[in-house]
Design a protein around this motif. Structure first.
Motif, PDB file in Angstrom:
ATOM      1  N   LYS A 139     -31.501  16.811 -32.378  1.00 49.53           N
ATOM      2  CA  LYS A 139     -31.186  16.121 -31.126  1.00 49.53           C
ATOM      3  C   LYS A 139     -30.314  16.992 -30.232  1.00 49.53           C
ATOM      4  O   LYS A 139     -30.437  16.976 -29.002  1.00 49.53           O
ATOM      5  N   SER A 140     -29.430  17.767 -30.840  1.00 55.43           N
ATOM      6  CA  SER A 140     -28.533  18.610 -30.050  1.00 55.43           C
ATOM      7  C   SER A 140     -29.305  19.716 -29.333  1.00 55.43           C
ATOM      8  O   SER A 140     -28.890  20.177 -28.261  1.00 55.43           O
ATOM      9  N   GLY A 143     -30.466  18.127 -26.329  1.00 50.61           N
ATOM     10  CA  GLY A 143     -29.333  17.801 -25.470  1.00 50.61           C
ATOM     11  C   GLY A 143     -28.711  18.984 -24.755  1.00 50.61           C
ATOM     12  O   GLY A 143     -27.944  18.794 -23.810  1.00 50.61           O
ATOM     13  N   LYS A 144     -29.033  20.204 -25.186  1.00 52.95           N
ATOM     14  CA  LYS A 144     -28.419  21.384 -24.565  1.00 52.95           C
ATOM     15  C   LYS A 144     -28.716  21.481 -23.073  1.00 52.95           C
ATOM     16  O   LYS A 144     -27.879  21.901 -22.279  1.00 52.95           O
ATOM     17  N   LYS A 151     -27.237  12.841 -22.810  1.00 51.14           N
ATOM     18  CA  LYS A 151     -26.495  13.243 -24.007  1.00 51.14           C
ATOM     19  C   LYS A 151     -25.740  12.048 -24.601  1.00 51.14           C
ATOM     20  O   LYS A 151     -25.682  11.880 -25.815  1.00 51.14           O
ATOM     21  N   LYS A 155     -26.166  10.344 -28.411  1.00 51.56           N
ATOM     22  CA  LYS A 155     -25.102  10.087 -29.375  1.00 51.56           C
ATOM     23  C   LYS A 155     -25.085   8.620 -29.794  1.00 51.56           C
ATOM     24  O   LYS A 155     -24.837   8.295 -30.962  1.00 51.56           O
ATOM     25  N   MET A 186     -21.713  18.060 -32.681  1.00 47.54           N
ATOM     26  CA  MET A 186     -22.969  18.712 -32.317  1.00 47.54           C
ATOM     27  C   MET A 186     -23.338  18.483 -30.860  1.00 47.54           C
ATOM     28  O   MET A 186     -23.918  19.354 -30.210  1.00 47.54           O
ATOM     29  N   ILE A 187     -23.019  17.300 -30.340  1.00 52.87           N
ATOM     30  CA  ILE A 187     -23.360  16.969 -28.955  1.00 52.87           C
ATOM     31  C   ILE A 187     -22.069  16.748 -28.178  1.00 52.87           C
ATOM     32  O   ILE A 187     -21.402  15.722 -28.338  1.00 52.87           O
ATOM     33  N   LYS A 188     -21.713  17.707 -27.341  1.00 55.54           N
ATOM     34  CA  LYS A 188     -20.466  17.647 -26.580  1.00 55.54           C
ATOM     35  C   LYS A 188     -20.680  16.905 -25.267  1.00 55.54           C
ATOM     36  O   LYS A 188     -21.685  17.105 -24.578  1.00 55.54           O
TER      37      LYS A 188
END
Length: 271
Positions: A139-140, A143-144, A151, A155, A186-188
């Protein structure tokens, strides 16, 4: 095939000594473990794992260099696995190293696991908690390049997946929090969206995740103190071995078992 009743031995320090060039960014080995098989109490193999997340045209050659150095040092069966964490084309996810020079030929092939190619439905249905790690990593990747609202939704989706997995697999609170922290990193998110997600956490299962985190931090502090004492006893054992102390004397002074002392002695002799 692995006998998990016997804890794997981390050979990280020994592995670093086998690096072709430890100072270079692309010459840092990942991990090497000694594991025991179920079909023999004394039968063990080596598991070499590399996690690759950037383009490296010399990666396959490096894998081969690790192989022959590990084999030369231990003369044991080797299982090599590369985990590709980025969505690269086949050009940057090599499966083998090949050498051909005037009739002298070599082909070294290793196992490959590409996170981007894993089926999400299979991950969701898996009984292995680590499937959540792979799902979060996949998923990350998406999401990049996604916008912040997307994003945030990713999450939230993962949080719901973790809730379902917790109930289905009956995860204990330590494993649950470990998986959650991995996903959260992983997802900021930008501060505004992270605050919204934090509110979601507070509402999740009555805020139990916050309680879990406090408990885990306390356990980590206690484990750190325990490991510190263990390191001290190991150093004492090493020094007594160097001084030629008897096995019985070392056992009395450290409280270590004969097997533990012999393991420390074996590692000391290899240094």
């Amino acid at each position: 095939m692995i006998d998990w009743d016997k804890p794997p031995d981390d050979l990280d320090k020994e592995f670093q000594k086998l690096n072709p060039d430890g100072k270079s960014r692309d010459r840092e080995a990942d991990v090497l473990f000694k594991v025991y098989l179920k079909n023999g109490s004394e039968q063990w193999i080596l598991v070499h794992i590399e996690v690759q997340g950037w383009k490296d045209t010399g990666f396959a050659e490096r894998m081969f260099q690790y192989f022959y150095r590990i084999f030369d040092a231990y003369d044991k069966k080797i299982f090599a696995l590369v985990i590709y964490t980025e969505d690269y084309s086949e050009t940057y996810t090599p499966l083998r190293y090949e050498y051909n020079f005037f009739g002298t030929k070599l082909s070294y092939e290793y196992n490959v696991y590409k996170i981007a190619e894993q089926d999400e439905n299979e991950l969701l249905q898996s009984t292995n908690p680590f499937a959540f790690v792979i799902l979060a990593a996949k998923k990350s990747l998406y999401g990049k390049t996604a916008a912040q609202p997307t994003k945030l939704e990713l999450k939230k989706q993962l949080l719901r997946v973790l809730t379902a997995m917790k109930d289905r697999l009956q995860l204990d609170k330590k494993d649950l929090l470990t998986l959650f922290i991995f996903m959260d990193h992983m997802i900021k998110l930008e501060s505004h969206y992270q605050k919204e997600f934090n509110q979601e956490i507070k509402n999740w299962e009555g805020g139990t995740m916050i309680t879990y985190e406090d408990e885990l931090k306390q356990e980590a502090r206690e484990e750190g103190r325990k490991e510190g004492r263990e390191e001290g006893k190991i150093e004492i054992t090493r020094n007594l071995i160097k001084l030629g102390a008897s096995l019985d004397f070392i056992k009395k002074e450290t409280g270590f078992s004969e097997k533990k002392i012999l393991e420390i002695k074996e590692k000391l002799e290899k240094e």
